[in-house]
Design a protein around this motif. Structure first.
Motif, short mmCIF file in Angstrom:
data_model
loop_
_atom_site.label_atom_id
_atom_site.label_comp_id
_atom_site.label_asym_id
_atom_site.label_seq_id
_atom_site.Cartn_x
_atom_site.Cartn_y
_atom_site.Cartn_z
N VAL A 201 -5.41 56.19 49.28
CA VAL A 201 -6.69 56.55 49.87
C VAL A 201 -6.61 56.56 51.40
O VAL A 201 -6.41 55.52 52.02
CB VAL A 201 -7.81 55.61 49.42
CG1 VAL A 201 -9.14 56.01 50.07
CG2 VAL A 201 -7.94 55.59 47.91
N LEU A 202 -6.76 57.76 51.99
CA LEU A 202 -6.73 57.89 53.45
C LEU A 202 -8.09 57.63 54.07
O LEU A 202 -8.17 57.14 55.20
CB LEU A 202 -6.28 59.31 53.84
CG LEU A 202 -4.85 59.73 53.51
CD1 LEU A 202 -4.61 61.15 54.00
CD2 LEU A 202 -3.84 58.78 54.13
N PHE A 240 -10.11 52.69 56.54
CA PHE A 240 -9.79 54.12 56.49
C PHE A 240 -9.00 54.55 57.73
O PHE A 240 -9.51 54.45 58.84
CB PHE A 240 -11.07 54.95 56.43
CG PHE A 240 -11.93 54.74 55.22
CD1 PHE A 240 -11.37 54.37 54.00
CD2 PHE A 240 -13.29 54.93 55.28
CE1 PHE A 240 -12.15 54.18 52.88
CE2 PHE A 240 -14.10 54.76 54.18
CZ PHE A 240 -13.52 54.37 52.96
N PRO A 241 -7.81 55.10 57.54
CA PRO A 241 -7.09 55.65 58.70
C PRO A 241 -7.56 57.05 59.09
O PRO A 241 -7.25 57.53 60.18
CB PRO A 241 -5.63 55.68 58.23
CG PRO A 241 -5.71 55.74 56.75
CD PRO A 241 -6.95 55.02 56.35
N VAL A 242 -8.31 57.72 58.19
CA VAL A 242 -8.74 59.10 58.45
C VAL A 242 -10.21 59.27 58.11
O VAL A 242 -10.68 58.77 57.08
CB VAL A 242 -7.91 60.11 57.61
CG1 VAL A 242 -8.48 61.52 57.75
CG2 VAL A 242 -6.45 60.09 58.02
N ILE A 243 -10.94 59.98 58.96
CA ILE A 243 -12.30 60.41 58.68
C ILE A 243 -12.36 61.92 58.91
O ILE A 243 -11.97 62.42 59.97
CB ILE A 243 -13.33 59.73 59.60
CG1 ILE A 243 -13.36 58.22 59.36
CG2 ILE A 243 -14.72 60.33 59.39
CD1 ILE A 243 -13.82 57.81 57.99
N ASN A 244 -12.84 62.65 57.91
CA ASN A 244 -12.96 64.11 58.01
C ASN A 244 -14.45 64.46 58.05
O ASN A 244 -15.19 64.17 57.11
CB ASN A 244 -12.29 64.77 56.80
CG ASN A 244 -12.19 66.28 56.95
OD1 ASN A 244 -13.03 66.92 57.56
ND2 ASN A 244 -11.14 66.85 56.37
N LEU A 245 -14.88 65.09 59.15
CA LEU A 245 -16.29 65.44 59.31
C LEU A 245 -16.56 66.92 59.05
O LEU A 245 -17.62 67.45 59.42
CB LEU A 245 -16.77 65.05 60.71
CG LEU A 245 -16.88 63.54 60.93
CD1 LEU A 245 -17.30 63.24 62.37
CD2 LEU A 245 -17.87 62.91 59.96
N GLY A 246 -15.63 67.60 58.39
CA GLY A 246 -15.89 68.94 57.88
C GLY A 246 -16.00 69.99 58.96
O GLY A 246 -15.45 69.89 60.05
N GLY A 247 -16.76 71.06 58.64
CA GLY A 247 -16.93 72.18 59.57
C GLY A 247 -18.39 72.53 59.71
O GLY A 247 -19.24 71.67 59.76
N GLY A 248 -18.66 73.84 59.79
CA GLY A 248 -20.03 74.31 59.89
C GLY A 248 -20.44 74.76 61.27
O GLY A 248 -21.62 75.05 61.52
N PHE A 249 -19.50 74.83 62.21
CA PHE A 249 -19.81 75.22 63.58
C PHE A 249 -20.24 76.69 63.62
O PHE A 249 -19.56 77.57 63.10
CB PHE A 249 -18.59 75.00 64.47
CG PHE A 249 -17.94 73.66 64.26
CD1 PHE A 249 -18.51 72.52 64.80
CD2 PHE A 249 -16.78 73.54 63.50
CE1 PHE A 249 -17.92 71.27 64.60
CE2 PHE A 249 -16.19 72.31 63.30
CZ PHE A 249 -16.76 71.17 63.84
#
Length: 443
Positions: A201-202, A240-249
């Motif tokens: 789990v990242l 958590f070593p990684v957080i991904n906040l996605g896109g949508g710009f």
């Protein structure tokens, strides 16, 4: 029509993209034709990478290939040092055939098949974004059979939804994607994933919307994700070593759309991460984002040839082009708006208001309503801007219309990156059962 990137009106009064006259492109490749401003695509890639680099945080910018996925695009993404998101075996295959490094590929999707999972594990991709409990167990089992341990992010719904100028912060439980933060399923998923021996789990992934023109939604999402990370650490000891906040710009399609500069979005995200994780004495994670539309959207222009017209006095004048909902279904799907101009008469003043109709046998096949143009003639070239995202990607063969070719232009040179479909392509997978009467065909 607003001119993006290298687009301009040249001395001949023609639209020019990437140093190439649109009339020359039509003469060489025909219409409809997707034209991509390669320099603008690369500029957008670099804006994201440079902005994150300036933040001092570790990061990955992953191009969301669902926006536009062909091998040449994958090659640009690789050359610009970015990662790549895929959501199907077809997108994965395209990336691999283009030579994209598998360790920089992230696989999304709410219903990955066994074949897709096996294909991705065999290719040794960098990460799976897991969407539900069934996938957790399936992925763990397949990885175990292959004696591999796979890296995963868990997609969560953070209770924030943002579109254009609006955002709302409520339960947002009614989504086909992800583990809900509010009802406890996200925490259960983390604990279950941590117990599975073949998963690493990242961290977590969240996505709050599309065509977003403000930063507040991203700030709130970062706050909620950070709060969840702190709660997970408290209950499980997992960091958590990684957080991904996605896109949508967002991008500008028509007048009134006001996207922010890429650096403003990135600064808001990275400052929110620093603040919310720093305030909780939590190690700053690596930040991932997934721009798609904002990389290719305004870099794409579709060229059409004008055909018939229908003038209904006092009502409307229809101008039909040789494409339509087969190469751009977005107006029919959700009333997407576009700007356009006559590429071969770009300096002439508008004289009439027309509506651009497609050629499909469908009354809903309309591309643009109430467009100001010079008096249109048969054979004129209509250029529709900002068609780089989700146009080729969503194109179809409705009415057995052949999908257009795709051209990249840069520094006065044009390169065909997708051939226009042939009639043989159209019937290539057709079969006639042997029990049916055989007849001769003229081809």
């Amino acid at each position: 029509m607003y001119l993006h990137g290298t687009s301009k009106v040249n001395d001949q009064g023609h639209l020019e993209i990437g140093g190439v006259d649109a009339t020359q492109l039509v003469a060489e490749y025909g219409t409809p034709l997707y034209v991509f401003d390669e320099a603008l695509v690369r500029q957008r890639c670099r804006e994201f990478v440079d902005a994150f680099r300036a933040s001092g945080l570790k990061f990955q910018v992953a191009y969301a290939s669902k926006a536009f996925c062909v091998m040449a695009m994958c090659r640009i993404v690789e050359e610009e040092g970015m990662s790549l998101d895929v959501v199907s075996d077809g997108e994965l295959y395209t990336a691999l055939q283009a030579g994209f490094p598998a360790e920089r590929i992230h696989f999304h999707g709410n219903n990955k098949t066994v074949d897709e999972i096996e294909m991705a594990i065999d290719a040794q991709i960098g990460c799976f974004v897991v969407d539900n409990f069934i996938e957790l167990q399936l992925l763990n089992a397949i990885a175990g059979d292959k004696r591999q341990k796979v890296k995963v992010l868990l997609r969560i719904t953070p209770g924030v939804e943002a579109h254009t100028h609006e955002f709302i912060s409520t339960g947002q439980t009614d989504s086909k994607f992800g583990f809900d933060l509010g009802n406890g399923s996200a925490m259960r998923a983390i604990k279950e994933a941590a117990s599975l021996s073949n998963l690493d789990v990242l961290g977590v992934h969240s996505h709050i919307g599309s065509q977003i023109f403000e930063v507040e939604g991203f700030r709130i999402a970062a706050e909620k994700v950070a709060g969840f990370a702190v709660q997970v650490r408290k209950e499980t000891g997992i960091i958590f070593p990684v957080i991904n906040l996605g896109g949508g710009f967002g991008i500008r399609y028509v007048e009134g759309h006001t996207p922010l500069p890429v650096a403003v979005y990135v600064e808001a995200i990275t400052e929110a991460i620093k603040e919310n994780f720093g305030n909780n004495d939590y190690p700053l994670p690596e930040i991932w984002v997934e721009p798609g539309r904002s990389i290719v959207g305004d870099a794409g222009t579709t060229l059409y040839t004008v055909g018939t017209t229908k003038d209904i006095p006092g009502v409307r004048k229809y101008v039909a082009v040789d494409g339509g909902m087969t190469d751009n279904p977005r107006p029919a799907l959700y009333e997407a708006e576009y700007e356009a101009m006559l590429a071969n008469r770009a300096t002439e003043q508008s004289e009439e208001v027309v509506s651009i109709a497609g050629k499909c046998c469908e009354s809903g096949d309309m591309l643009i309503w109430d467009l100001n143009l010079p008096k249109v003639s048969v054979g004129d070239i209509l250029a529709v801007s900002c068609t780089g995202a989700y146009n080729y990607a969503m194109a179809s063969n409705y009415n057995r219309i052949r999908r257009p070719g795709v051209v990249f232009v840069k520094d006065g040179q044009s390169d065909l990156v997708v051939k226009r479909e042939s009639f043989d392509n159209i019937i290539g997978n057709d079969l006639i059962p042997a029990r049916m009467k055989q007849v001769s065909t003229t081809r």
